[in-house]
Motif scaffolding. Structure first.
Motif, PDB file in Angstrom:
ATOM      1  N   UNK A 341     -79.417 -12.014 -11.958  1.00 61.17           N
ATOM      2  CA  UNK A 341     -80.096 -12.285 -10.791  1.00 61.17           C
ATOM      3  C   UNK A 341     -81.327 -11.307 -10.919  1.00 61.17           C
ATOM      4  N   UNK A 342     -82.664 -12.262 -10.841  1.00 57.65           N
ATOM      5  CA  UNK A 342     -83.851 -11.317 -11.041  1.00 57.65           C
ATOM      6  C   UNK A 342     -84.377 -11.196  -9.530  1.00 57.65           C
ATOM      7  N   UNK A 343     -85.426 -10.354  -9.242  1.00 56.07           N
ATOM      8  CA  UNK A 343     -85.883 -10.164  -7.984  1.00 56.07           C
ATOM      9  C   UNK A 343     -86.176 -11.484  -7.112  1.00 56.07           C
ATOM     10  N   UNK A 344     -86.617 -12.449  -7.595  1.00 53.85           N
ATOM     11  CA  UNK A 344     -86.844 -13.495  -6.648  1.00 53.85           C
ATOM     12  C   UNK A 344     -85.592 -14.189  -6.278  1.00 53.85           C
ATOM     13  N   UNK A 345     -84.738 -14.507  -7.205  1.00 54.84           N
ATOM     14  CA  UNK A 345     -83.561 -15.167  -7.064  1.00 54.84           C
ATOM     15  C   UNK A 345     -82.716 -14.138  -6.141  1.00 54.84           C
ATOM     16  N   UNK A 346     -82.723 -12.630  -6.255  1.00 53.34           N
ATOM     17  CA  UNK A 346     -82.283 -11.955  -5.354  1.00 53.34           C
ATOM     18  C   UNK A 346     -82.597 -12.153  -3.842  1.00 53.34           C
ATOM     19  N   UNK A 347     -83.967 -12.264  -3.632  1.00 54.91           N
ATOM     20  CA  UNK A 347     -84.504 -12.469  -2.242  1.00 54.91           C
ATOM     21  C   UNK A 347     -84.067 -13.756  -1.431  1.00 54.91           C
TER      22      UNK A 347
END
Ligand SMILES: O=C(O)CCC(=O)C(=O)O
Ligand SMILES: [Fe+2]
Ligand SMILES: [Zn+2]
Length: 598
Positions: A341-347
């Motif tokens: 889960x990277x930042x973009x996916x997290x959002x």
């Protein structure tokens, strides 16, 4: 298209012709071959093949009396088969004698024959002679006497023997749970891997010293009756180390291996040991097709024949993995998918599986949130005349309005929940906890109860804490609650696990009922997360928790990162300008109260 004549009565002949006209299409569709209006060397047996138990031997037995055969071809999964004579005269003799008459497969039906241009070409996608990289099959690994004594180790009697749709299974060391595709690593079974299997590893050491260290702590015994199989799968990376060893007992079987369009069939002879390591363990699926016969390649490597299956028992030996999977095969790695889960996916994940869910469940959610937790209330009541207190992620506002001396204000991401607060006449505004529209060092107190566990990366969770610290004046105090991974602590079940039963009885809330598994809806970035079973302990840190709406039968999945012991504390220790006042466990939550120091 003309249909060949058969020597029989007119009525019978008509029937045969009708059948043959139909079979012309069948063989074209099934095997891609054309029937020939004039006799050829090649015959199609239109209605008998591997799927109905025809063997190369029986074709040979019936057809070779008309002359020497040059080829016999049975096709995997097909109900037609083919043969070739060296001489066309022999083909004609067989055709005239057997068409519409012979019951070759002993199933009380005559066979139907057609002349064909040529024998079908075999599919080139199935590979027989090679093995996937990292896969080893050691034939005759054990003797028949050893096979017999190993078979005595599985009872299929005790309660751990589950009856699966496809086969019988029994587990030693750890139960492999097919619902979550994993083992409960902190719940070993009372029955260990039997020590009677130790000789296998001593023997392996002699010929394959690279596997000399292999010492399994988990054994799954599978029992397949003829006709049963196991669907294609990769043994869960996060559950087991590499290698994985499978001993085949009581019957030979064909196992299939697949990877990126490649499809390898390989014979696992009775009493052989299969070793899956490296790429074959991590990146190839393996499976057994449920059927009663296996199609195997002829010794001549031309054509196939079939082998009747007996009941097969396999012993799969594995070592439970502690820690993270370190493989380099991302596409098949459940661990990687969870940790990816990277930042973009997290959002995106939070938008879909937190924000949108709360908008949908706001009313129902609010109905279930009445009683403030005493320790939080005590914190709220510790503020004095004129203090400003902000509740970040205030939900339905249950912590607002409990201290008449202070000015308290709530904020939340959910419009629905803020509306509910407005209805209660408590001050609220809509905001995201990652950027609160309040000046630096402006407030005296901040609380955030059960909020930051909805953020999908550690970076975002830390950012949310720093945002709370930012708005706090020096000397101001904060309190953070997050859901704990540990729902049973010191043998005591948390109120979450307990309450659920109570709630269900009193208010017939259905939202707490669910069964565990893997999420079926696709998640952003192709990540995969386990779906948590309510009222149970957590099996993973990043999970989807179901919420079933009271009125319609809709279930929503909320993302949670449940915190391990000390995790919240360690995050707070990274922040220089706070000092921890108290770090504690309360009703299934990890909690920190702190003071801003500079
Ligand atoms: O029966 C076998 O040989 C394989 C069993 C298997 O793949 C498993 O239990 O994961
Ligand atoms: Fe497996
Ligand atoms: Zn992996």
């Amino acid at each position: 298209m003309s249909v060949q004549k058969v020597g029989c009565s007119r009525g019978q002949q008509k029937k045969v012709n009708r059948k043959l006209a139909k079979f012309q299409h069948v063989i074209k569709k099934e095997a891609g071959v054309n029937s020939s209006p004039i006799p050829t060397n090649n015959l199609a047996i239109c209605n008998a093949g591997l799927v109905n138990g025809l063997t190369e031997e029986s074709i040979f037995e019936y057809f070779s009396e008309f002359g020497p055969l040059s080829d016999i071809l049975l096709l995997p999964g097909k109900s037609c088969s083919f043969l070739a004579y060296e001489d066309v005269k022999c083909a004609v003799a067989a055709y005239n004698a057997l068409n519409g008459k012979l019951d070759i497969a002993q199933y009380n039906r005559p066979i139907y024959l057609l002349y064909v241009d040529q024998l079908p070409r075999l599919s080139e996608t199935t590979i027989w002679d090679k093995l996937p990289p990292g896969l080893i099959i050691i034939n005759d690994f054990i003797s028949t006497a050893e096979e017999e004594s190993l078979l005595k180790l599985c009872s299929f009697r005790d309660q751990l023997c589950g009856i699966m749709k496809n086969r019988l299974v029994e587990h030693f060391g750890f139960e492999f749970r097919y619902d979550i595709n994993n083992v409960d690593k902190d719940k070993p079974l009372s029955c260990n891997v039997p020590c009677e299997t130790n000789f296998l590893w001593a023997r392996l050491q002699q010929t394959h010293p690279e596997f000399g260290q292999f010492q399994p702590d988990q054994l799954t015994v599978n029992c397949y009756s003829p006709g049963q199989g196991i669907p294609h799968h990769v043994d869960t990376h996060s559950a087991f180390e590499s290698p994985i060893m499978c001993l085949s007992l009581a019957s030979t079987i064909v196992m299939e291996f697949k990877n990126e369009g490649l499809h390898i069939c390989s014979l696992l002879p009775r009493r052989s040991l299969l070793i899956m390591s490296g790429e074959s363990r991590y990146n190839w699926t393996h499976g057994i097709v449920p059927r009663k016969f296996d199609v195997i390649r002829n010794k001549s490597a031309v054509g196939f024949t079939c082998l009747k299956r007996e009941t097969r028992i396999s012993f799969t030996f594995r070592k439970v993995l502690h820690g993270d999977c370190k493989c380099s095969f991302k596409a098949k790695c459940d661990q990687m998918k969870q940790n990816n889960i990277n930042g973009n996916v997290a959002a995106q994940l939070e938008a879909l599986h937190v924000h949108e869910v709360y908008e949908n469940i706001a009313d129902h959610f609010s109905d279930t949130r009445h009683k403030p937790w005493p320790n939080v209330l005590e914190f709220v009541q510790s503020f004095t005349y004129g203090d400003i207190l902000v509740d970040v992620g205030c939900g339905n506002g249950k912590y607002l309005g409990h201290n008449k001396y202070i000015f308290d204000i709530g904020c939340d991401r959910s419009t629905g929940l803020v509306d509910i607060c407005r209805g209660k006449k408590v001050e609220t505004f809509i905001t995201d906890c990652l950027s609160i529209p309040i000046n630096d060092q402006y407030v005296d107190g901040v609380i955030s109860i059960a909020v930051i566990h909805h953020l999908a990366t550690e970076e975002r969770r830390l950012k949310a804490i720093k945002e709370m610290v930012r708005i706090l004046r020096i000397g101001g105090k904060g309190l953070i609650y997050v859901w704990a991974h540990e729902q049973i602590k010191n043998q005591k079940k948390s109120s979450y696990i307990m309450q659920c039963r109570k709630n269900r009885k009193e208010t017939t809330l259905k939202h707490l009922d669910s069964s565990e598994g893997r999420q079926e809806v696709p998640l952003p970035g192709g990540i995969e997360l386990p779906v948590h079973a309510n009222r149970s302990n957590f099996k993973a840190s990043d999970v989807l928790v179901p919420w079933k709406l009271k009125d319609d039968n809709k279930t929503f999945l909320r993302f949670y990162h449940v915190f391990g012991e000390h995790e919240l504390e360690k995050m707070c220790q990274q922040i220089n300008n706070i000092e921890i006042i108290r770090s504690y466990y309360d009703q299934g939550n990890w909690c920190i109260s702190f003071r801003r120091v500079e």
